[in-house]
Design a protein around this motif. Structure first.
Motif, PDB file in Angstrom:
ATOM      1  N   ASP A 130       0.853  -1.185   0.000  1.00 30.59           N
ATOM      2  CA  ASP A 130       0.000   0.000   0.000  1.00 30.59           C
ATOM      3  C   ASP A 130       0.889   1.234   0.000  1.00 30.59           C
ATOM      4  O   ASP A 130       1.435   1.626   1.044  1.00 30.59           O
ATOM      5  CB  ASP A 130      -0.895  -0.013   1.245  1.00 30.59           C
ATOM      6  CG  ASP A 130      -1.825   1.201   1.288  1.00 30.59           C
ATOM      7  OD1 ASP A 130      -1.810   1.980   0.304  1.00 30.59           O
ATOM      8  OD2 ASP A 130      -2.528   1.369   2.282  1.00 30.59           O
ATOM      9  N   PRO A 131       1.103   1.899  -1.149  1.00 25.53           N
ATOM     10  CA  PRO A 131       1.998   3.053  -1.221  1.00 25.53           C
ATOM     11  C   PRO A 131       1.527   4.216  -0.373  1.00 25.53           C
ATOM     12  O   PRO A 131       2.316   5.106  -0.046  1.00 25.53           O
ATOM     13  CB  PRO A 131       2.003   3.400  -2.713  1.00 25.53           C
ATOM     14  CG  PRO A 131       0.743   2.825  -3.249  1.00 25.53           C
ATOM     15  CD  PRO A 131       0.476   1.586  -2.444  1.00 25.53           C
ATOM     16  N   ALA A 132       0.255   4.243  -0.007  1.00 25.48           N
ATOM     17  CA  ALA A 132      -0.266   5.336   0.814  1.00 25.48           C
ATOM     18  C   ALA A 132       0.081   5.159   2.281  1.00 25.48           C
ATOM     19  O   ALA A 132      -0.028   6.085   3.077  1.00 25.48           O
ATOM     20  CB  ALA A 132      -1.784   5.443   0.648  1.00 25.48           C
ATOM     21  N   ASP A 133       0.502   3.962   2.633  1.00 30.50           N
ATOM     22  CA  ASP A 133       0.794   3.691   4.045  1.00 30.50           C
ATOM     23  C   ASP A 133       2.239   4.090   4.347  1.00 30.50           C
ATOM     24  O   ASP A 133       3.136   3.256   4.420  1.00 30.50           O
ATOM     25  CB  ASP A 133       0.564   2.203   4.340  1.00 30.50           C
ATOM     26  CG  ASP A 133       0.553   1.925   5.834  1.00 30.50           C
ATOM     27  OD1 ASP A 133       0.200   0.791   6.213  1.00 30.50           O
ATOM     28  OD2 ASP A 133       0.896   2.824   6.620  1.00 30.50           O
ATOM     29  N   VAL A 134       2.444   5.382   4.535  1.00 30.83           N
ATOM     30  CA  VAL A 134       3.790   5.912   4.734  1.00 30.83           C
ATOM     31  C   VAL A 134       4.419   5.374   6.014  1.00 30.83           C
ATOM     32  O   VAL A 134       5.608   5.050   6.050  1.00 30.83           O
ATOM     33  CB  VAL A 134       3.764   7.455   4.769  1.00 30.83           C
ATOM     34  CG1 VAL A 134       5.147   8.029   5.033  1.00 30.83           C
ATOM     35  CG2 VAL A 134       3.200   7.992   3.465  1.00 30.83           C
ATOM     36  N   ALA A 135       3.635   5.280   7.055  1.00 27.16           N
ATOM     37  CA  ALA A 135       4.165   4.813   8.335  1.00 27.16           C
ATOM     38  C   ALA A 135       4.672   3.381   8.228  1.00 27.16           C
ATOM     39  O   ALA A 135       5.740   3.045   8.766  1.00 27.16           O
ATOM     40  CB  ALA A 135       3.100   4.916   9.418  1.00 27.16           C
ATOM     41  N   ALA A 136       3.927   2.548   7.513  1.00 24.21           N
ATOM     42  CA  ALA A 136       4.343   1.152   7.361  1.00 24.21           C
ATOM     43  C   ALA A 136       5.632   1.057   6.558  1.00 24.21           C
ATOM     44  O   ALA A 136       6.529   0.275   6.883  1.00 24.21           O
ATOM     45  CB  ALA A 136       3.236   0.343   6.687  1.00 24.21           C
TER      46      ALA A 136
END
Length: 235
Positions: A130-136
């Motif tokens: 998920d490219p939107a999951d910056v924290a991950a």
């Protein structure tokens, strides 16, 4: 023509490495700024690979740049500029280790029976990317850095140059003073040690590992330029 006028006459970002070196040799210190910006990330990554400490690596890279500036007239282009700078930086880093009397020999790493125990456990990523999951992604990058830090040094340095910096086998061999066959063997062993630790997430995190951009890059570049500004010039 003054140094300032010479700097204004060139778009240093558009010059290749050889042209930048000629500019520095001619007294254009602005060209050295561009060299640093171009090579900062690799220099920091490699020195940090030896010292495993961010602030100490930054200090050593600065020392390496000053040493390179002082000896820029000795650059003949036998190796690439990045390789030449990397060797200077590694010499500085290993010198720091020797002064701390904490150097461990490569032979000890090669013969260690416990090499595979040095890599931290790294759980596989479940589900899709998920490219939107910056924290991950940041967490994955952090775990990758820790896993690479856990590699024996002999393997870690080869892995950083080949897999993270994208150097060729020959460039890596030249930078580290190794035979091509040794580079290939160590890379294979490094990959084997990391395989279970980083699994399929290495592809997404590799390019972001050991960042040396933004404020840190600018701060170190300015510090070096301030130091060489007080220097009479290359020998």
């Amino acid at each position: 023509m003054t140094t300032q006028q010479m700097s204004a006459a060139h778009d240093y970002a558009a010059l290749d490495d050889a042209a930048l070196v000629r500019c520095v040799q001619a007294g254009e210190r602005g060209a050295f700024r561009q060299i640093m910006k171009r090579c900062n990330q690799r220099m920091f990554r490699m020195v940090r690979g030896v010292l495993q400490n961010d602030s100490e690596a930054e200090d050593v890279v600065q020392e390496a740049y000053v040493h390179a500036f002082e000896n820029i007239n000795g650059f003949r282009g036998d190796a690439s500029l990045a390789t030449w700078l990397t060797r200077i930086a590694l010499n500085e880093a290993y010198g720091r280790l020797r002064r701390r009397r904490e150097t461990m020999t490569i032979d000890r790493f090669e013969t260690s029976e416990a090499a595979s125990d040095n890599v931290l456990s790294f759980p596989n990523r479940s589900g899709g990317d998920d490219p939107a999951d910056v924290a991950a992604r940041a967490q994955l990058r952090h775990l990758l850095e820790r896993a690479v830090d856990g590699l024996p040094e002999a393997f870690r340095m080869v892995y950083l140059l080949r897999e993270i910096e994208g150097c060729t086998v020959q460039e890596t061999a030249t930078a580290l003073g190794l035979r091509v066959e040794t580079v290939k063997t160590r890379l294979h062993r490094a990959r084997r040690l990391l395989r279970n630790a980083i699994s399929d997430s290495i592809g997404a995190a590799r390019g972001d590992a050991f960042q040396f951009l933004g404020a840190r890059c600018e701060r170190m570049t300015e510090a070096v330029l301030m130091r060489i500004g007080r220097h009479p010039g290359p020998a």
